[in-house]
Every structure is written in structure tokens, then in C-alpha cells.
Design a protein around this motif. Structure first.
Motif, mmCIF file in Angstrom:
data_model
loop_
_atom_site.group_PDB
_atom_site.id
_atom_site.type_symbol
_atom_site.label_atom_id
_atom_site.label_comp_id
_atom_site.label_asym_id
_atom_site.label_seq_id
_atom_site.Cartn_x
_atom_site.Cartn_y
_atom_site.Cartn_z
ATOM 1 N N HIS A 64 10.366 45.324 6.624
ATOM 2 C CA HIS A 64 11.008 45.801 7.846
ATOM 3 C C HIS A 64 12.509 45.593 7.704
ATOM 4 N N GLU A 67 14.731 42.600 9.206
ATOM 5 C CA GLU A 67 14.254 41.223 9.012
ATOM 6 C C GLU A 67 14.872 40.648 7.731
ATOM 7 N N ARG A 107 14.018 48.725 11.927
ATOM 8 C CA ARG A 107 12.759 48.264 11.326
ATOM 9 C C ARG A 107 12.311 49.264 10.262
ATOM 10 N N HIS A 151 8.798 37.814 6.305
ATOM 11 C CA HIS A 151 9.279 38.572 7.475
ATOM 12 C C HIS A 151 10.080 37.682 8.413
ATOM 13 N N ASN A 152 10.673 38.332 9.445
ATOM 14 C CA ASN A 152 11.179 37.642 10.633
ATOM 15 C C ASN A 152 10.477 38.226 11.848
HETATM 16 ZN ZN ZN Z 1 8.124 42.251 9.794
#
Ligand code: ZN
Length: 357
Positions: A64, A67, A107, A151-152
Motif C-alpha cells: 500500500h 504505508e 494506498r 504494513h502500517n
Molecule cells: Zn497495508
């Protein structure tokens, strides 16, 4: 159904979607993570030679584009010239989305599918699917001993791991980063769902994309992941893992909309309180106002279990248009970004376990 190796067609001859970069030198990666990002021509596959080239581990990050913590960690590891214990293969897919000005905001590119929903057939329906397929084909060749997908969260949150499996290997991978571990059987087409078929795989959510601590969580955990001889047995951490089993997703119903505010903003939709993300990993009970719904709860919100049964009325209730939990819940991945709430979900939740005496 979980993905099987037989679902992954062999590579067709054609363009490599990932740009390959072997052993980038510290002087060649720019002075900052933002400069590093702009040196990447598109989806990128970075290979770092380890002490034991007979073994390999895989890191995927920036699935994404909004992130950044995982990319930050890879940048630091390259900059500090840290030598891995085994060969490390890093895949960085959503470079183009991340590069959109002002950087790390999107994203996905507009009208693109969420990359972390593309790890299931059919793959050949769009560029995102073909990119996911190419990554899976690399995994079949590399045969890594394990995989991290870093991820974040979009909202502010402490770090946590997510896995479809509960065993020592998966627990050990998550505990490189955090003691919070979510075990889910939801099949969404995310990368970690390859765990059963290919290699132990976990998702690490390093904390909110904007939380200052997240980059440190990512770097410290990734450094352990690449430097430790053994990352699949317990013992490299004395953290006591805290488990959250089979969370449900709170989603918008088709045709309803969402906003954030401290009073009801909609005829057909839900208004969540602006500070809702403060409940991340907190416990909420039936006295905790979450927001406002006009109309019937079931017309506006949905929470399906993994069998597809609608469970919204088991967990939430309306009192005079005000939305409350119907029982004690733990909430996480709570977003206050309406775009993510519309496209993905508003939050995840589990029923809180009551303390036993
Ligand atoms: Zn993510």
C-alpha cells in the motif's frame, strides 16, 4: 479456499513487472527514504546477499503506497550496510502509488485494485493481478523459509501482527516486532494467505503511518528478521503474546455512506465520532458511544463472520439513532479515513475475553 501452488500458473514470457536491483550500495540509494523511493523506477525487487546463500527469507513492503515504515526500514538497513544471516529478497510493489505527490498518500493508484487483495485467481484481469502473480512465481523459485509483509495502519495504532495460522513459526515471526497477534480465517486474497501453501507468512502492522514510533518498530523488527540465524522458533523474545482470534470486519452496506463528526451528518449512513481511532486495541462496552446511524442498523452496516452470516445485531445496537457496542468488544484497525472505510472496512473487532478469577 486458501491458495494452492497449482493455482499459480508458470511464468509466461513477457515483461518483468518488478525491476531487479541486486545489493544496492549505501551511496546509490539517496540520502533519505523519499529520495530512495524516487530512485525506484516502479515495482522493485531488491536482493541482498546473506552469509548463508543456501537459505532465503522474503520481505514485502509498500503493498500500500501510503504505508512507508517498511520501506524506511529497508532504506536504513541498506544505508547501514547490515549483512543479513541469509539471502534477503525484498519486494516493493506500489512504488508508483507512493510516488504520487506529495508522497506516501495514495494506498493504490486511482481505479487500481488493492494489491493486498490480488493474491487469488483469476490473476490475468488487470495489472495488479499480474504483479501479484509475478511475486508468487518468484516465491516458488526462491523457496524462502518465511515471509514478512510489512504494513502500517491508516489510523493511529500500536503495532500488531496478523496471521492465518497459529504455530510456533508464525508466533516467532510476529514476536520479532510486537506481542499483539491477530489470528484470522477471513479469506480476502491477501498475501499472508499463502502461508498454508508456500511458506510461513505473517503481516506486520507497524503502527499508524503517521505515528513517529512506527518507523522504529519496522526497523528494529526487520533488523532482527534479517540478522538472526533462526527466526522460526520461540526464544528470541520474552514477550508474552496476546492473541485475538477471528476478528470480524465492520463494513458499510451498499448504498450507504460514512462521515466523521460529533453529530449525525447523514440521512442514509453512519457518522462515527472523530476520535474513534483512539479505541484501537482498547476495550469498549455498551456505554461507549461510537457514532450515529440514521435508519435501520442492518441497512447501513454489516459484520459478517467467516461463514458469511450477518452478525451485526449480535455486536452493535442503536439507541435513538446512537450507535453502541452490544457487548464488550476490542476494536482494532479503526480508521478515520472515509475512503478506506468505504473501500475496505471501518474497523475490525473481537468479543473481549472477560477476566477469569
Ligand atoms: Zn497495508
Amino acid at each position: 479456499m486458501a491458495l494452492k501452488p497449482s493455482d499459480i500458473p508458470l511464468p509466461a514470457t513477457g515483461p518483468n513487472r518488478f525491476h531487479y536491483w541486486a545489493n544496492p550500495a549505501p551511496k546509490d540509494i539517496g540520502e533519505t527514504c523519499a529520495e530512495f523511493l524516487h530512485l525506484l523506477p516502479g515495482p522493485t525487487y531488491i536482493y541482498i546477499t546473506g552469509k548463508d546463500p543456501q537459505r532465503a527469507r522474503v520481505v514485502v513492503t509498500l503493498s500500500h503506497g501510503n504505508e512507508p515504515s517498511g520501506l524506511h526500514a529497508i532504506f536504513e538497513i541498506l544505508k547501514q550496510n547490515i549483512e543479513p544471516a541469509v539471502d534477503i529478497h525484498c519486494f516493493i510493489p506500489s512504488v508508483d502509488a507512493a510516488k504520487q505527490s506529495p508522497g506516501f498518500i495514495y494506498r493504490t493508484l486511482p481505479h487500481h485494485r488493492d494489491f493486498n487483495r490480488c493474491f487469488k485467481p483469476p490473476f490475468d484481469i488487470d495489472e495488479q493481478g499480474l504483479l501479484a502473480l509475478e511475486l508468487l512465481q518468484y516465491l516458488l523459485t526462491i523457496k524462502p523459509e518465511c515471509l514478512l509483509d510489512v504494513h502500517n495502519t491508516s489510523g493511529s495504532s500500536p503495532p500488531f501482527g496478523v496471521t492465518t495460522f497459529m504455530d510456533e513459526g508464525h508466533n516467532a515471526l510476529v514476536s520479532l516486532f510486537t506481542h499483539r497477534m491477530i489470528i484470522t480465517d477471513l479469506q480476502l486474497g491477501s498475501l499472508m494467505e499463502i502461508s498454508e501453501a508456500l511458506t510461513p507468512a505473517v503481516t506486520i502492522e507497524c503502527g499508524g503511518a503517521l505515528d513517529a514510533e512506527s518507523a522504529n518498530v519496522a526497523f528494529d523488527g526487520l533488523k532482527r528478521f534479517i540478522m538472526f540465524e533462526d527466526v522460526l522458533t520461540d526464544g528470541h523474545s520474552d514477550l508474552m503474546l496476546e492473541f485475538f482470534h477471528n476478528p470480524l470486519r465492520l463494513e458499510l452496506q451498499e448504498g450507504s455512506d460514512i462521515a466523521y463528526g460529533d453529530h449525525c451528518l447523514f440521512e442514509d449512513g453512519v457518522t462515527l465520532l472523530p476520535d474513534i481511532e483512539n479505541h484501537n486495541f482498547g476495550t469498549v462496552d455498551a456505554t461507549c458511544l461510537l457514532g450515529y446511524v440514521s435508519g435501520d442498523l442492518t441497512n447501513v452496516l454489516s459484520a459478517k463472520d467467516s461463514e458469511g452470516n450477518e452478525r451485526i445485531n449480535d455486536f452493535f445496537e442503536l439507541r435513538d439513532g446512537q450507535l453502541f457496542p452490544a457487548k464488550v468488544l476490542k476494536l482494532f484497525m479503526v480508521t478515520s479515513n472515509p475512503e478506506i472505510a468505504r473501500k475496505d472496512c471501518l474497523l475490525y473487532f473481537v468479543e473481549a475475553e472477560l477476566p477469569r478469577n
